[in-house]
Design a protein around this motif. Structure first.
Motif, PDB file in Angstrom:
ATOM      1  N   SER A  67       0.813  -1.221   0.000  1.00  0.00           N
ATOM      2  CA  SER A  67       0.000   0.000   0.000  1.00  0.00           C
ATOM      3  C   SER A  67       0.841   1.263   0.000  1.00  0.00           C
ATOM      4  CB  SER A  67      -0.916   0.001   1.232  1.00  0.00           C
ATOM      5  OG  SER A  67      -0.122   0.103   2.400  1.00  0.00           O
ATOM      6  N   GLY A  68       2.160   1.130  -0.119  1.00  0.00           N
ATOM      7  CA  GLY A  68       3.001   2.321  -0.173  1.00  0.00           C
ATOM      8  C   GLY A  68       4.374   2.071   0.426  1.00  0.00           C
ATOM      9  N   GLY A  69       5.144   3.139   0.506  1.00  0.00           N
ATOM     10  CA  GLY A  69       6.491   3.041   1.059  1.00  0.00           C
ATOM     11  C   GLY A  69       6.483   2.666   2.532  1.00  0.00           C
ATOM     12  N   THR A  70       5.536   3.209   3.273  1.00  0.00           N
ATOM     13  CA  THR A  70       5.465   2.932   4.703  1.00  0.00           C
ATOM     14  C   THR A  70       5.251   1.441   4.954  1.00  0.00           C
ATOM     15  OG1 THR A  70       4.593   5.139   5.134  1.00  0.00           O
ATOM     16  CG2 THR A  70       4.171   3.463   6.817  1.00  0.00           C
ATOM     17  N   GLU A  71       4.310   0.854   4.217  1.00  0.00           N
ATOM     18  CA  GLU A  71       4.067  -0.584   4.414  1.00  0.00           C
ATOM     19  C   GLU A  71       5.268  -1.411   3.959  1.00  0.00           C
ATOM     20  OE1 GLU A  71       0.542  -2.441   2.619  1.00  0.00           O
ATOM     21  OE2 GLU A  71       1.493  -4.359   3.011  1.00  0.00           O
ATOM     22  N   ALA A  72       5.885  -1.027   2.852  1.00  0.00           N
ATOM     23  CA  ALA A  72       7.046  -1.779   2.369  1.00  0.00           C
ATOM     24  C   ALA A  72       8.159  -1.767   3.424  1.00  0.00           C
ATOM     25  CB  ALA A  72       7.537  -1.192   1.050  1.00  0.00           C
ATOM     26  N   ASP A  73       8.399  -0.602   4.029  1.00  0.00           N
ATOM     27  CA  ASP A  73       9.425  -0.505   5.076  1.00  0.00           C
ATOM     28  C   ASP A  73       9.049  -1.358   6.293  1.00  0.00           C
ATOM     29  OD1 ASP A  73      11.073   1.193   3.628  1.00  0.00           O
ATOM     30  OD2 ASP A  73      10.342   3.028   4.580  1.00  0.00           O
ATOM     31  N   ASN A  74       7.797  -1.255   6.735  1.00  0.00           N
ATOM     32  CA  ASN A  74       7.343  -2.039   7.895  1.00  0.00           C
ATOM     33  C   ASN A  74       7.479  -3.534   7.637  1.00  0.00           C
ATOM     34  OD1 ASN A  74       5.579  -0.697  10.364  1.00  0.00           O
ATOM     35  ND2 ASN A  74       5.845   0.663   8.623  1.00  0.00           N
ATOM     36  N   GLN A  75       7.034  -3.966   6.442  1.00  0.00           N
ATOM     37  CA  GLN A  75       7.088  -5.392   6.105  1.00  0.00           C
ATOM     38  C   GLN A  75       8.531  -5.876   6.029  1.00  0.00           C
ATOM     39  OE1 GLN A  75       4.761  -8.112   5.629  1.00  0.00           O
ATOM     40  NE2 GLN A  75       6.807  -9.010   5.763  1.00  0.00           N
ATOM     41  N   ALA A  76       9.385  -5.077   5.440  1.00  0.00           N
ATOM     42  CA  ALA A  76      10.786  -5.485   5.303  1.00  0.00           C
ATOM     43  C   ALA A  76      11.431  -5.630   6.678  1.00  0.00           C
ATOM     44  CB  ALA A  76      11.555  -4.464   4.465  1.00  0.00           C
ATOM     45  N   LEU A  77      11.301  -4.608   7.511  1.00  0.00           N
ATOM     46  CA  LEU A  77      12.015  -4.619   8.789  1.00  0.00           C
ATOM     47  C   LEU A  77      11.453  -5.657   9.733  1.00  0.00           C
ATOM     48  CD1 LEU A  77      12.473  -0.850   8.710  1.00  0.00           C
ATOM     49  CD2 LEU A  77      14.328  -2.460   9.081  1.00  0.00           C
ATOM     50  N   LYS A  78      10.133  -5.622   9.925  1.00  0.00           N
ATOM     51  CA  LYS A  78       9.532  -6.576  10.872  1.00  0.00           C
ATOM     52  C   LYS A  78       9.636  -7.989  10.327  1.00  0.00           C
ATOM     53  CE  LYS A  78       6.462  -2.951  12.481  1.00  0.00           C
ATOM     54  NZ  LYS A  78       5.075  -2.396  12.461  1.00  0.00           N
ATOM     55  N   GLY A  79       9.296  -8.150   9.050  1.00  0.00           N
ATOM     56  CA  GLY A  79       9.248  -9.490   8.459  1.00  0.00           C
ATOM     57  C   GLY A  79      10.610 -10.180   8.438  1.00  0.00           C
ATOM     58  N   ILE A  80      11.636  -9.447   8.032  1.00  0.00           N
ATOM     59  CA  ILE A  80      12.969 -10.053   7.936  1.00  0.00           C
ATOM     60  C   ILE A  80      13.532 -10.306   9.341  1.00  0.00           C
ATOM     61  CG2 ILE A  80      15.344  -9.692   7.125  1.00  0.00           C
ATOM     62  CD1 ILE A  80      14.078  -8.071   4.750  1.00  0.00           C
ATOM     63  N   ALA A  81      13.312  -9.340  10.244  1.00  0.00           N
ATOM     64  CA  ALA A  81      13.813  -9.502  11.616  1.00  0.00           C
ATOM     65  C   ALA A  81      13.145 -10.699  12.305  1.00  0.00           C
ATOM     66  CB  ALA A  81      13.579  -8.219  12.412  1.00  0.00           C
ATOM     67  N   TRP A  82      11.816 -10.807  12.177  1.00  0.00           N
ATOM     68  CA  TRP A  82      11.104 -11.925  12.812  1.00  0.00           C
ATOM     69  C   TRP A  82      11.582 -13.266  12.273  1.00  0.00           C
ATOM     70  CZ3 TRP A  82       5.730  -9.302  11.858  1.00  0.00           C
ATOM     71  CH2 TRP A  82       5.425  -8.427  12.924  1.00  0.00           C
ATOM     72  N   VAL A 210       0.096   3.109  -3.160  1.00  0.00           N
ATOM     73  CA  VAL A 210       0.656   1.869  -3.712  1.00  0.00           C
ATOM     74  C   VAL A 210       2.173   1.971  -3.689  1.00  0.00           C
ATOM     75  CG1 VAL A 210       0.317   2.690  -6.097  1.00  0.00           C
ATOM     76  CG2 VAL A 210       0.670   0.258  -5.698  1.00  0.00           C
ATOM     77  N   GLY A 211       2.800   0.859  -3.355  1.00  0.00           N
ATOM     78  CA  GLY A 211       4.252   0.828  -3.281  1.00  0.00           C
ATOM     79  C   GLY A 211       4.761  -0.552  -3.633  1.00  0.00           C
ATOM     80  N   VAL A 212       6.063  -0.697  -3.504  1.00  0.00           N
ATOM     81  CA  VAL A 212       6.722  -1.947  -3.893  1.00  0.00           C
ATOM     82  C   VAL A 212       7.684  -2.366  -2.790  1.00  0.00           C
ATOM     83  CG1 VAL A 212       8.430  -2.940  -5.484  1.00  0.00           C
ATOM     84  CG2 VAL A 212       6.571  -1.503  -6.379  1.00  0.00           C
ATOM     85  N   PRO A 242      -6.006  -0.873 -10.041  1.00  0.00           N
ATOM     86  CA  PRO A 242      -5.694   0.404 -10.720  1.00  0.00           C
ATOM     87  C   PRO A 242      -4.393   1.023 -10.209  1.00  0.00           C
ATOM     88  CG  PRO A 242      -7.955   0.397  -9.860  1.00  0.00           C
ATOM     89  CD  PRO A 242      -7.284  -0.825  -9.321  1.00  0.00           C
ATOM     90  N   GLY A 243      -4.193   0.973  -8.906  1.00  0.00           N
ATOM     91  CA  GLY A 243      -2.985   1.547  -8.320  1.00  0.00           C
ATOM     92  C   GLY A 243      -1.732   0.825  -8.791  1.00  0.00           C
ATOM     93  N   ILE A 244      -1.801  -0.493  -8.812  1.00  0.00           N
ATOM     94  CA  ILE A 244      -0.648  -1.295  -9.232  1.00  0.00           C
ATOM     95  C   ILE A 244      -0.340  -1.049 -10.706  1.00  0.00           C
ATOM     96  CG2 ILE A 244       0.064  -3.690  -9.672  1.00  0.00           C
ATOM     97  CD1 ILE A 244      -1.359  -4.376  -6.960  1.00  0.00           C
ATOM     98  N   VAL A 245      -1.382  -0.981 -11.528  1.00  0.00           N
ATOM     99  CA  VAL A 245      -1.185  -0.692 -12.959  1.00  0.00           C
ATOM    100  C   VAL A 245      -0.521   0.680 -13.111  1.00  0.00           C
ATOM    101  CG1 VAL A 245      -2.426  -0.166 -15.108  1.00  0.00           C
ATOM    102  CG2 VAL A 245      -2.999  -2.227 -13.794  1.00  0.00           C
TER     103      VAL A 245
END
Ligand SMILES: *Cc1c(COP(=O)(O)O)cnc(C)c1O
Length: 383
Positions: A67-82, A210-212, A242-245
């Motif tokens: 859903s954007g840069g914020t979610e990508a950062d949260n997912q990366a940090l929390k997900g990889i650390a966990w 939207v983010g990546v 639509p956002g992803i496109v």
């Protein structure tokens, strides 16, 4: 109005809107559905995944939409650390003092609520992290290092070319928030051995929301969101077609002319920067060399930040004091604090973009010079 706040957000490019419209008007299928309507949506999403992958030079399977840069950062940090801790690999995270709040606050939460050990490495007065100092803080317990590719406030480019390979040699995963750098500075994911990278479409003329997360399939990550198992099971939720496109179309547009656009922006930036620094008591913040081509950030002596911002708004110049999210807040920007910026000056960020013209920057220099003079004549606007 002269819009010089492209680090806060960029206008949607007309071609990007055109690519999105069919998916808002009639192609409404759920990309997870197997029928015809679903397939049309699926094709839109997969094309966007290929466009982003081509722009980053990674395999399409490494591209996850968020859903954007914020979610990508949260997912990366929390997900990889966990995932790393669950595998018994350690529980130490290293980051820098000038990261976006999406990184810094995720890391602070991992420390306070999740028991991770965190090192926040300071930066120099030029806003660039010393790679040796960062690497020296890595221990046998370190599972993740997060260093932004370029800073959103002072525009400094971080030395990932040195940091990345050195971390890879020690088997430590590198995440980079490349939200500001994408399309403006080279991102060499293979050469720098980046494990995970965040982008946000609205920072490169795509839509908001939207983010990546480019996540190497060799990097395990525990999901933050649980549900339908979309996006390799890492990011559940019906895809924002639509956002992803739009994100895909914007990535392609950005990557296509990146070198020429960076050169054009650099000329505008230098006109702006030289014009402002010619004013008495105005100095550039950050690095003059390791700097994004669209970013000017100056300290203006004898003016209050909020007062100058209001004065600029009145004459139709859209600028920013520090980071947009912090503007108007009593707390000073953590980035300006980290570079030891003077507390009693106005700090103004001006960022050019695709729609900025030479006339815009010429007029902005004149308007800002007049506004500074008027404000100083009136005592600086301090409260
Ligand atoms: C804007 C920004 C973000 C947040 O992205 P959103 O899509 O607005 O959530 C993260 N990091 C940096 C460096 C940014 O500039």
């Amino acid at each position: 109005m002269i819009y010089l706040d492209h680090a806060a957000t960029t206008p949607l490019a007309p071609d990007v809107l055109a690519a999105m419209l069919p998916f808002m008007e009639h192609d409404h299928g759920n990309p997870s559905s197997v029928h015809r309507a679903g397939r049309v949506a699926r094709e839109g999403v997969e094309r966007a995944r290929e466009q982003v992958a081509a722009a980053l030079d990674v395999p399409p399977l490494d591209v996850l939409f968020t859903s954007g840069g914020t979610e990508a950062d949260n997912q990366a940090l929390k997900g990889i650390a966990w995932a790393a801790r669950a595998a018994g690999r350690g529980a130490h995270i290293v980051t820098t003092a000038i990261e976006h709040h999406a990184v810094l606050d995720s890391v602070a939460w991992l420390r306070a609520a999740q028991g991770f050990d965190v090192t926040v490495v300071p930066v120099g007065a030029d806003g660039v992290v010393d790679p040796q100092r960062l690497l020296d803080s890595v221990t046998d317990d370190t599972v993740l290092v997060s260093v932004m590719a370029a800073n959103n406030e002072v525009g400094t480019i971080q030395p990932l070319d040195v940091i990345g390979p050195a971390l890879a040699a020690r088997g430590v995963c590198l995440h980079t928030d490349a939200v500001q750098a994408f399309g403006r500075a080279p991102l060499l994911l293979d050469e720098w051995q980046v494990g995970a990278l965040s982008l946000s479409a609205h920072k490169f003329n795509g839509p908001k929301g939207v983010g990546v997360l480019a996540l190497r399939r060799t990097v395990p990550a525990t999901p933050v969101l649980h549900g339908g198992g979309q996006e390799r099971g890492v990011r559940s939720g019906t895809l924002n077609t639509p956002g992803i496109v739009g994100c895909g179309a914007a990535a392609e547009l950005t990557a296509r002319g990146a070198a020429a656009e960076a050169a054009r922006l650099r000329t505008l930036r230098d006109t702006l920067s030289d014009g402002l620094c010619a004013i008495d008591g105005v100095e550039l913040n950050g690095s003059s060399t390791a700097r994004l081509p669209h970013n000017v950030h100056v300290a203006v002596q004898g003016c209050d930040g909020d007062a100058l911002m209001t004065a600029l708004d009145t004459v139709g110049v859209c600028a920013s004091t520090g980071s947009a999210c912090q503007s108007g807040a009593a707390a000073p920007s953590h980035v300006l604090a980290a570079i030891g910026a003077a507390p009693d000056c106005a700090h103004v960020r001006l960022t050019c973009g695709r729609t900025t013209t030479a006339d815009d920057v010429d007029r902005a220099v004149a308007l800002i010079a007049e506004a500074v003079k008027r404000l100083r004549d009136a005592g600086g606007g301090y409260v």
